[in-house]
Write a protein that holds these residues in place. Structure first.
Motif, PDB file in Angstrom:
ATOM      1  N   HIS A 128       0.845  -1.193   0.000  1.00  0.00           N
ATOM      2  CA  HIS A 128       0.000   0.000   0.000  1.00  0.00           C
ATOM      3  C   HIS A 128       0.883   1.247   0.000  1.00  0.00           C
ATOM      4  CE1 HIS A 128      -3.737  -2.170   0.625  1.00  0.00           C
ATOM      5  NE2 HIS A 128      -3.149  -2.869   1.577  1.00  0.00           N
ATOM      6  N   PRO A 129       0.353   2.373  -0.439  1.00  0.00           N
ATOM      7  CA  PRO A 129       1.117   3.628  -0.372  1.00  0.00           C
ATOM      8  C   PRO A 129       1.534   3.949   1.063  1.00  0.00           C
ATOM      9  CG  PRO A 129      -0.839   3.897  -1.735  1.00  0.00           C
ATOM     10  CD  PRO A 129      -0.972   2.559  -1.077  1.00  0.00           C
ATOM     11  N   VAL A 130       2.725   4.495   1.220  1.00  0.00           N
ATOM     12  CA  VAL A 130       3.231   4.816   2.553  1.00  0.00           C
ATOM     13  C   VAL A 130       2.510   6.049   3.081  1.00  0.00           C
ATOM     14  CG1 VAL A 130       5.258   5.436   3.908  1.00  0.00           C
ATOM     15  CG2 VAL A 130       5.466   3.800   2.025  1.00  0.00           C
ATOM     16  N   THR A 131       1.708   5.857   4.102  1.00  0.00           N
ATOM     17  CA  THR A 131       0.979   6.932   4.766  1.00  0.00           C
ATOM     18  C   THR A 131       1.200   6.794   6.269  1.00  0.00           C
ATOM     19  OG1 THR A 131      -1.040   5.622   4.972  1.00  0.00           O
ATOM     20  CG2 THR A 131      -0.771   6.916   2.944  1.00  0.00           C
ATOM     21  N   ALA A 132       0.655   7.728   7.026  1.00  0.00           N
ATOM     22  CA  ALA A 132       0.749   7.635   8.482  1.00  0.00           C
ATOM     23  C   ALA A 132       0.076   6.365   8.977  1.00  0.00           C
ATOM     24  CB  ALA A 132       0.102   8.867   9.124  1.00  0.00           C
ATOM     25  N   HIS A 133      -1.009   5.980   8.288  1.00  0.00           N
ATOM     26  CA  HIS A 133      -1.755   4.775   8.641  1.00  0.00           C
ATOM     27  C   HIS A 133      -0.887   3.536   8.473  1.00  0.00           C
ATOM     28  CE1 HIS A 133      -5.556   2.132   7.793  1.00  0.00           C
ATOM     29  NE2 HIS A 133      -4.933   1.798   8.901  1.00  0.00           N
ATOM     30  N   THR A 134      -0.292   3.361   7.300  1.00  0.00           N
ATOM     31  CA  THR A 134       0.518   2.170   7.043  1.00  0.00           C
ATOM     32  C   THR A 134       1.809   2.179   7.860  1.00  0.00           C
ATOM     33  OG1 THR A 134       1.471   3.265   5.096  1.00  0.00           O
ATOM     34  CG2 THR A 134      -0.410   1.802   4.738  1.00  0.00           C
ATOM     35  N   LEU A 135       2.386   3.364   8.100  1.00  0.00           N
ATOM     36  CA  LEU A 135       3.574   3.446   8.936  1.00  0.00           C
ATOM     37  C   LEU A 135       3.273   3.012  10.368  1.00  0.00           C
ATOM     38  CD1 LEU A 135       5.245   6.779   7.742  1.00  0.00           C
ATOM     39  CD2 LEU A 135       6.168   4.462   7.500  1.00  0.00           C
ATOM     40  N   PHE A 136       2.101   3.397  10.863  1.00  0.00           N
ATOM     41  CA  PHE A 136       1.703   2.979  12.206  1.00  0.00           C
ATOM     42  C   PHE A 136       1.545   1.467  12.255  1.00  0.00           C
ATOM     43  CE2 PHE A 136      -1.761   1.569  14.938  1.00  0.00           C
ATOM     44  CZ  PHE A 136      -1.301   1.974  16.184  1.00  0.00           C
ATOM     45  N   VAL A 175      -3.585 -14.056  10.009  1.00  0.00           N
ATOM     46  CA  VAL A 175      -4.657 -13.059  10.058  1.00  0.00           C
ATOM     47  C   VAL A 175      -4.123 -11.692   9.635  1.00  0.00           C
ATOM     48  CG1 VAL A 175      -6.291 -11.878  11.579  1.00  0.00           C
ATOM     49  CG2 VAL A 175      -5.881 -14.333  11.855  1.00  0.00           C
ATOM     50  N   PHE A 176      -2.907 -11.364  10.075  1.00  0.00           N
ATOM     51  CA  PHE A 176      -2.285 -10.086   9.715  1.00  0.00           C
ATOM     52  C   PHE A 176      -2.093  -9.988   8.205  1.00  0.00           C
ATOM     53  CE2 PHE A 176       1.377  -7.319   9.031  1.00  0.00           C
ATOM     54  CZ  PHE A 176       1.049  -6.223   9.808  1.00  0.00           C
ATOM     55  N   ILE A 177      -1.688 -11.087   7.573  1.00  0.00           N
ATOM     56  CA  ILE A 177      -1.505 -11.080   6.115  1.00  0.00           C
ATOM     57  C   ILE A 177      -2.821 -10.759   5.421  1.00  0.00           C
ATOM     58  CG2 ILE A 177      -0.910 -12.484   4.103  1.00  0.00           C
ATOM     59  CD1 ILE A 177       1.044 -14.007   5.924  1.00  0.00           C
ATOM     60  N   PHE A 178      -3.901 -11.404   5.869  1.00  0.00           N
ATOM     61  CA  PHE A 178      -5.206 -11.103   5.273  1.00  0.00           C
ATOM     62  C   PHE A 178      -5.613  -9.659   5.537  1.00  0.00           C
ATOM     63  CE2 PHE A 178      -5.928 -15.744   5.115  1.00  0.00           C
ATOM     64  CZ  PHE A 178      -6.415 -15.822   3.819  1.00  0.00           C
ATOM     65  N   GLY A 179      -5.220  -9.125   6.702  1.00  0.00           N
ATOM     66  CA  GLY A 179      -5.550  -7.747   7.021  1.00  0.00           C
ATOM     67  C   GLY A 179      -4.934  -6.750   6.062  1.00  0.00           C
ATOM     68  N   MET A 180      -3.843  -7.150   5.387  1.00  0.00           N
ATOM     69  CA  MET A 180      -3.223  -6.251   4.411  1.00  0.00           C
ATOM     70  C   MET A 180      -4.165  -5.943   3.249  1.00  0.00           C
ATOM     71  SD  MET A 180       0.644  -7.743   4.144  1.00  0.00           S
ATOM     72  CE  MET A 180       1.558  -8.176   5.624  1.00  0.00           C
ATOM     73  N   LEU A 181      -5.079  -6.858   2.966  1.00  0.00           N
ATOM     74  CA  LEU A 181      -6.042  -6.612   1.896  1.00  0.00           C
ATOM     75  C   LEU A 181      -6.977  -5.459   2.247  1.00  0.00           C
ATOM     76  CD1 LEU A 181      -7.056 -10.293   1.043  1.00  0.00           C
ATOM     77  CD2 LEU A 181      -5.505  -8.822  -0.254  1.00  0.00           C
ATOM     78  N   LEU A 182      -7.136  -5.214   3.557  1.00  0.00           N
ATOM     79  CA  LEU A 182      -8.081  -4.192   4.013  1.00  0.00           C
ATOM     80  C   LEU A 182      -7.377  -3.054   4.745  1.00  0.00           C
ATOM     81  CD1 LEU A 182     -10.771  -6.630   5.463  1.00  0.00           C
ATOM     82  CD2 LEU A 182     -10.801  -5.526   3.229  1.00  0.00           C
ATOM     83  N   ALA A 183      -6.053  -2.958   4.575  1.00  0.00           N
ATOM     84  CA  ALA A 183      -5.281  -1.985   5.356  1.00  0.00           C
ATOM     85  C   ALA A 183      -5.759  -0.556   5.145  1.00  0.00           C
ATOM     86  CB  ALA A 183      -3.800  -2.095   5.003  1.00  0.00           C
ATOM     87  N   GLU A 184      -6.192  -0.232   3.933  1.00  0.00           N
ATOM     88  CA  GLU A 184      -6.628   1.137   3.657  1.00  0.00           C
ATOM     89  C   GLU A 184      -8.043   1.399   4.143  1.00  0.00           C
ATOM     90  OE1 GLU A 184      -6.073   1.457  -0.518  1.00  0.00           O
ATOM     91  OE2 GLU A 184      -3.961   1.988  -0.358  1.00  0.00           O
ATOM     92  N   ALA A 185      -8.832   0.320   4.255  1.00  0.00           N
ATOM     93  CA  ALA A 185     -10.230   0.498   4.644  1.00  0.00           C
ATOM     94  C   ALA A 185     -10.421   0.442   6.157  1.00  0.00           C
ATOM     95  CB  ALA A 185     -11.101  -0.566   3.974  1.00  0.00           C
ATOM     96  N   MET A 186      -9.569  -0.318   6.857  1.00  0.00           N
ATOM     97  CA  MET A 186      -9.737  -0.495   8.298  1.00  0.00           C
ATOM     98  C   MET A 186      -9.186   0.708   9.054  1.00  0.00           C
ATOM     99  SD  MET A 186      -8.538  -4.473   8.623  1.00  0.00           S
ATOM    100  CE  MET A 186      -8.651  -4.462  10.404  1.00  0.00           C
ATOM    101  N   PRO A 187      -9.914   1.211  10.022  1.00  0.00           N
ATOM    102  CA  PRO A 187      -9.395   2.319  10.837  1.00  0.00           C
ATOM    103  C   PRO A 187      -8.238   1.857  11.708  1.00  0.00           C
ATOM    104  CG  PRO A 187     -11.464   1.512  11.732  1.00  0.00           C
ATOM    105  CD  PRO A 187     -11.282   0.826  10.412  1.00  0.00           C
TER     106      PRO A 187
END
Length: 212
Positions: free
Chosen positions: A47-55, A158-170
């Motif tokens: 995913h694009p590097v944002t504050a969300h993905t960095l966290f 579970v974390f790997i699957f969460g990558m599919l929703l990383a941008e959608a999940m708060p």
């Protein structure tokens, strides 16, 4: 970014096999920590590097790659156990089951109707394979410490699957998942300590004999 991410995800597969085939707890802890560190890096690539993905990546690296392995090493020093001697199912049969499960994961993932953005990605197949690995460790090992490792590997899936929703999940949802994982490891640490005080071994079968 698919190629670097897919390459790193493929590295998770031999790590899964190593954990299934090794009796050395220290080596398995290091392998699980390496697996968690790889997944933290992958989350920045898919995913694009944002504050969300960095966290998300930073929290995963701190907990999966550093804090939880440190807690587990501290636990094995306290209970003075270095190997899983007598698993419920031998290491060779476990490896065979793991091979079948991982092959099935790749076959099943090819049949799923994924959206265009996720086609060609290894996220689903590696996620399923890692879930299967965690389940096999939980189902075939006796020691409480190895059970904790199985839980961590399962959560990695579970974390790997969460990558599919990383941008959608708060962020709060992901923080809650990581916090739940940390709390679970602390609870298992308490269980291991209690078993080691009451019994000469930390086999999970002794849980049925514990009393307040």
């Amino acid at each position: 970014m698919k190629s670097p991410a897919n390459f790193l995800l493929l590295l998770v597969i031999p790590l899964n096999f190593f954990i299934l085939g090794s009796s050395r707890l220290g080596a398995c802890i290091r392998t699980t920590a390496l697996q968690g560190s790889i997944l933290a890096l992958v989350s920045l690539l898919v995913h694009p590097v944002t504050a969300h993905t960095l966290f998300l990546a930073g929290a995963a690296l701190a907990l999966k790659g550093l804090l939880m392995p440190w807690l587990l090493f501290r636990a094995i020093r306290q209970v003075q156990i270095r190997r899983e001697i007598e698993p419920l199912i031998g290491y060779v049969p476990t490896l065979l089951l793991g091979t079948l499960a991982m092959a099935g994961a790749f076959i099943f993932s090819d049949l799923l109707p994924l959206i265009e953005a996720h086609r060609g990605s290894m996220i689903v197949s590696v996620g399923l394979a890692t879930l299967a690995t965690g389940f096999l460790v939980l189902a075939t090992r006796r020691k409480a410490l190895t059970q904790v490792l199985g839980y961590l590997i399962f959560e990695n899936g579970v974390f790997i699957f969460g990558m599919l929703l990383a941008e959608a999940m708060p962020v709060i949802v992901e923080a809650a998942v990581l916090l739940d994982l940390l709390v679970a490891v602390f609870i298992m640490g308490i269980v291991i300590n209690q078993i080691s005080r009451e019994f000469p071994t930390t086999d999970m079968e002794n849980l049925s004999s514990l009393r307040e």
